[in-house]
Design a protein around this motif. Structure first.
Motif, PDB file in Angstrom:
ATOM      1  N   PRO A 225      45.137  50.227  29.812  1.00  0.00           N
ATOM      2  CA  PRO A 225      44.292  51.433  29.816  1.00  0.00           C
ATOM      3  C   PRO A 225      43.700  51.762  28.444  1.00  0.00           C
ATOM      4  O   PRO A 225      42.708  52.480  28.344  1.00  0.00           O
ATOM      5  CB  PRO A 225      45.251  52.539  30.272  1.00  0.00           C
ATOM      6  N   MET A 226      44.322  51.206  27.398  1.00  0.00           N
ATOM      7  CA  MET A 226      43.851  51.506  26.040  1.00  0.00           C
ATOM      8  C   MET A 226      42.518  50.831  25.726  1.00  0.00           C
ATOM      9  O   MET A 226      41.807  51.232  24.811  1.00  0.00           O
ATOM     10  CB  MET A 226      44.907  51.027  25.042  1.00  0.00           C
ATOM     11  N   VAL A 227      42.189  49.756  26.465  1.00  0.00           N
ATOM     12  CA  VAL A 227      40.934  49.043  26.198  1.00  0.00           C
ATOM     13  C   VAL A 227      40.073  49.037  27.460  1.00  0.00           C
ATOM     14  O   VAL A 227      40.524  48.603  28.527  1.00  0.00           O
ATOM     15  CB  VAL A 227      41.207  47.593  25.732  1.00  0.00           C
ATOM     16  N   LEU A 228      38.837  49.533  27.324  1.00  0.00           N
ATOM     17  CA  LEU A 228      37.900  49.635  28.452  1.00  0.00           C
ATOM     18  C   LEU A 228      38.580  50.249  29.680  1.00  0.00           C
ATOM     19  O   LEU A 228      38.304  49.860  30.816  1.00  0.00           O
ATOM     20  CB  LEU A 228      37.322  48.260  28.811  1.00  0.00           C
ATOM     21  N   ALA A 229      39.461  51.184  29.428  1.00  0.00           N
ATOM     22  CA  ALA A 229      40.181  51.912  30.481  1.00  0.00           C
ATOM     23  C   ALA A 229      40.984  50.981  31.396  1.00  0.00           C
ATOM     24  O   ALA A 229      41.451  51.392  32.453  1.00  0.00           O
ATOM     25  CB  ALA A 229      39.214  52.775  31.306  1.00  0.00           C
TER      26      ALA A 229
ATOM     27  N   PRO B 264      44.590  57.324  27.550  1.00  0.00           N
ATOM     28  CA  PRO B 264      45.036  55.954  27.304  1.00  0.00           C
ATOM     29  C   PRO B 264      46.464  55.862  26.783  1.00  0.00           C
ATOM     30  O   PRO B 264      47.046  56.846  26.336  1.00  0.00           O
ATOM     31  CB  PRO B 264      44.072  55.487  26.217  1.00  0.00           C
TER      32      PRO B 264
ATOM     33  N   ARG C 267      43.330  59.905  32.918  1.00  0.00           N
ATOM     34  CA  ARG C 267      42.176  59.550  32.083  1.00  0.00           C
ATOM     35  C   ARG C 267      42.565  59.258  30.640  1.00  0.00           C
ATOM     36  O   ARG C 267      41.742  58.861  29.840  1.00  0.00           O
ATOM     37  CB  ARG C 267      41.143  60.697  32.123  1.00  0.00           C
TER      38      ARG C 267
ATOM     39  N   ARG D  36      39.321  58.026  28.350  1.00  0.00           N
ATOM     40  CA  ARG D  36      39.406  57.831  26.898  1.00  0.00           C
ATOM     41  C   ARG D  36      39.971  56.432  26.676  1.00  0.00           C
ATOM     42  O   ARG D  36      41.021  56.080  27.181  1.00  0.00           O
ATOM     43  CB  ARG D  36      40.326  58.868  26.264  1.00  0.00           C
ATOM     44  N   THR D  37      39.272  55.627  25.888  1.00  0.00           N
ATOM     45  CA  THR D  37      39.686  54.242  25.745  1.00  0.00           C
ATOM     46  C   THR D  37      38.989  53.586  24.554  1.00  0.00           C
ATOM     47  O   THR D  37      38.005  54.113  24.045  1.00  0.00           O
ATOM     48  CB  THR D  37      39.365  53.468  27.045  1.00  0.00           C
ATOM     49  N   LEU D  38      39.511  52.459  24.138  1.00  0.00           N
ATOM     50  CA  LEU D  38      38.831  51.668  23.116  1.00  0.00           C
ATOM     51  C   LEU D  38      37.804  50.779  23.799  1.00  0.00           C
ATOM     52  O   LEU D  38      37.965  50.424  24.958  1.00  0.00           O
ATOM     53  CB  LEU D  38      39.835  50.792  22.357  1.00  0.00           C
ATOM     54  N   LEU D  39      36.776  50.399  23.053  1.00  0.00           N
ATOM     55  CA  LEU D  39      35.768  49.495  23.605  1.00  0.00           C
ATOM     56  C   LEU D  39      35.875  48.147  22.898  1.00  0.00           C
ATOM     57  O   LEU D  39      36.198  48.097  21.720  1.00  0.00           O
ATOM     58  CB  LEU D  39      34.365  50.078  23.422  1.00  0.00           C
ATOM     59  N   THR D  40      35.627  47.065  23.603  1.00  0.00           N
ATOM     60  CA  THR D  40      35.690  45.755  22.960  1.00  0.00           C
ATOM     61  C   THR D  40      34.386  45.479  22.230  1.00  0.00           C
ATOM     62  O   THR D  40      33.357  46.080  22.520  1.00  0.00           O
ATOM     63  CB  THR D  40      35.921  44.639  23.994  1.00  0.00           C
TER      64      THR D  40
ATOM     65  N   TYR E 270      39.262  56.353  19.867  1.00  0.00           N
ATOM     66  CA  TYR E 270      38.935  56.240  21.282  1.00  0.00           C
ATOM     67  C   TYR E 270      37.528  56.726  21.563  1.00  0.00           C
ATOM     68  O   TYR E 270      37.059  57.672  20.955  1.00  0.00           O
ATOM     69  CB  TYR E 270      39.938  57.039  22.113  1.00  0.00           C
TER      70      TYR E 270
END
Lengths: 114, 515
Positions: free
Chosen positions: B327-331, B281, B279, A27-31, A16
């Motif tokens: 939420p796991m991708v680009l929030a 994921p 906040r 908190r997240t994954l980015l494409t 993340y």
């Protein structure tokens, strides 16, 4: 503005990152697309670039020539059309980066004014 | 000739026709891991259900000595059959015959089966594997494409149209798949582009492989042109069969109900999936599985704009279309791609009488110059348009964040959701607490002795007051605050009571959606 920076000490999979939206850090994954986006570049009027991919046919100007707005600079042939590129400003040619027959891609720098 | 001889003659003719381009061409097709046109059809359809038509159609080319050539079936196999009992019309281009090139008779066979599908009101499956227009037939080849595109458009929203790209599909030919509902691609096999690598090299001097330019992965991940990505033709066929089970035969029918099955709650426990901190994921697909029959979910466009999830599942045996922020991708933000992806799916569900279930958890829209310049205004508007226009039952569950424009766009009551539920963890507000506190209490924070402490305190105050579902509930913008474990029941009941829903949009020729 969105900002991203790697969270430190995060060894967990998936990896993340953090993404800032309205002052909240998520908190997240980015494409892939997001990570590969190109930064914005402001257009510089002193730099003449190719509007379309093609071939340079004629160069009407040389280094250090003084030209007026609207003067023909060169011919760019693309999609079977001959495009006259006119000078966007009054000025002196600082440098030319192409010659007759050069193949250019879209956005490629052709010449620059002083 | 008696019946016996005539039957023998027929069998001989059929044997000739099914040889396609002959053993050599078939070998070549197999060598690159591709199946033949007939194999593909037989593997997709139910056993012994395929009936082929126009097997003896002759090609129409007369110039360039083409009249001396025999092209079995003119390079395309057409017919009808069934998938798990659902009737379908199908065609498959045969690359072994003149490279599957499209001539007048080839196109005529395709348009005939398309007309059948529209008249019989059953799904159409087109398998594309073609080198393109048959140049020798000139403008007649172009006419053929045009006739196909016209029919794709006429049939759009009336019968399901499925395109399967199992080989090259280049130039004008790509527009047929682009006009259909679902495009299936297979890694290493599918190739789609308007101008190929050779033209690009000649004109631009840029070198790129077919795979990099328009391979399965590119169209699944970058362009979004493909909706289902498979590693092999077999896997692709399974995906087609699964999809057909979820959708109705046409726009006047509902999807066939299945026997009810409970979700696999031991594997997908809704109470354990979501972190309380907004906040953090999680994978929203686990929430979908926790409320779906047998925890089965058929995801569409999995690799494209994965910050929004779309796909089909069943609730109490009935097909539903799911739209969920991820939420796991680009929030889980909305942006150009995710808005377009979801909007198109919503219109599909609406056209084919599939109720919509929307799961909401998003911080808003993705900020950025690239987004603004890419037209996030127009593309974002597609989502509002699609939800507002849809008249199928619309059920929304707000799980956590629903801030700003994102709250409105994700099928709020204002866009005529029929039922909106919110979990106690829902935060429905004009913006996130941090942003809101910074604006509302700007002066107080600036003039404070210790601005950071004041900011923190003001954020907390705002959070306590507004970061909950009860402000929106007080205005009736949400219908019920529900415990997460009640979600399936909430949706199930909403589906039951809205099973007779009829809503008619104002009479018009058609709207002007922000394409």
């Amino acid at each position: 503005m969105a900002q991203t920076n790697e969270l430190k000490n995060d060894t967990k999979k998936p990896s993340y990152k953090s993404l800032l939206i309205e002052n909240i850090k998520y908190r997240t994954l980015l494409t892939k697309k997001f990570q590969e986006k190109k930064p914005f570049v402001r257009k510089d009027i002193k730099k003449v670039t190719a509007i379309i991919p093609g071939t340079i046919l004629n160069l009407y100007v040389k280094k250090n020539n003084r030209v007026k707005e609207g003067d023909k600079l060169l011919v760019l042939e693309a999609m079977k059309m001959r495009n006259d590129l006119a000078s966007p400003i009054d000025g002196i040619i600082k440098d030319i980066y192409v010659k007759d027959g050069s193949k250019v891609t879209k956005g490629e720098l052709l010449l620059e004014f002083k | 000739m008696g019946l016996k001889q005539k039957t023998a003659d027929l069998k001989k003719r059929m044997r000739e026709a099914v040889k396609g381009g002959g053993s050599k061409a078939i070998e070549k097709q197999k060598a690159i891991g591709k199946k033949t046109a007939r194999e593909r059809i037989l593997e997709i359809l139910d056993h012994k259900s395929f009936h082929e038509y126009d097997m003896f159609v002759k090609h129409a080319g007369t110039d360039f000595d083409m009249d001396k050539k025999y092209l079995p079936g003119d390079g395309v196999v057409t017919g009808t059959g069934s998938i798990s009992g659902h009737p379908v019309c199908i065609y498959a281009q045969d690359f072994t015959v003149a490279g599957g090139s499209l001539g007048w008779a080839h196109a005529k066979k395709i348009t005939k089966i398309m007309d059948h599908a529209l008249k019989l009101k059953i799904p159409l499956i087109g398998i594309n594997d073609s080198g393109g227009a048959r140049i020798q037939e000139g403008v007649n080849a172009l006419a053929g494409y045009g006739e196909i595109f016209y029919r794709n458009t006429r049939a759009s929203g009336v019968i399901p149209q499925i395109s399967v790209i199992l080989g090259p599909c280049a130039g004008g030919a790509v527009y047929s798949p682009a006009l259909t509902d679902f495009v299936f691609v297979v890694d290493g096999v599918s190739k789609m582009f308007i101008t190929g690598p050779e033209v690009i090299k000649t004109v631009l001097g840029e070198e790129i492989t077919m795979e990099e330019l328009g391979g399965a992965r590119v169209h699944s991940e970058i362009t979004g042109n493909a909706h289902f990505y498979a590693d092999s033709e077999e896997q692709c066929f399974d995906q087609i069969k699964q999809l057909i089970s979820f959708i109705p035969w046409n726009n006047e029918k509902k999807a066939e109900p299945f026997p009810k099955k409970p979700p696999k709650t031991r594997q997908y426990n809704i109470d354990d999936i979501m972190p309380a901190d907004p906040r953090q994921p999680y994978d929203v697909r686990d929430v979908i599985k926790s409320i779906s029959d047998d925890s089965e979910f058929l995801e569409i466009s999995e690799l494209y704009a994965s910050n929004i999830i779309i796909g089909f599942s069943r609730i109490a045996g009935q097909t539903v279309g799911l739209v969920a922020n991820q939420p796991m991708v680009l929030a889980g933000v909305l942006d150009v791609d995710s808005s377009s992806k979801a909007a198109r799916f919503i219109r599909y569900c609406d056209a084919f009488n599939i109720p919509l279930v929307t799961l909401v958890d998003l911080p808003g829209y993705l900020p950025g110059i690239d987004q603004e310049h890419a037209g996030v205004i127009r593309h974002g508007a597609k989502l509002l348009y699609a939800y507002s226009e849809a008249t199928v039952p619309k059920i929304t569950v707000i799980m956590r964040k629903a801030y700003g424009g994102g709250y409105i766009a994700m099928c709020s009551h204002h866009l005529r959701a029929d039922f909106v539920g919110a979990w106690p963890t829902a935060e429905i507000a004009v913006m996130g607490p941090e942003g809101a506190a910074n604006i509302i209490f700007r002066n107080e924070i600036k003039n404070a002795e210790n601005p950071d402490d004041t900011r923190k305190q003001k954020i907390k105050e705002y959070k306590d007051k507004f970061a909950n579902p009860y402000v929106a509930a007080a205005y009736g913008y949400i219908d019920a605050v529900i415990e997460p474990k009640e979600t399936r029941n909430f949706i199930l009941h909403a589906l039951e009571v809205s099973s007779l829903k009829v809503e008619i949009n104002p009479t018009k020729k058609h709207g002007i959606p922000p394409f």
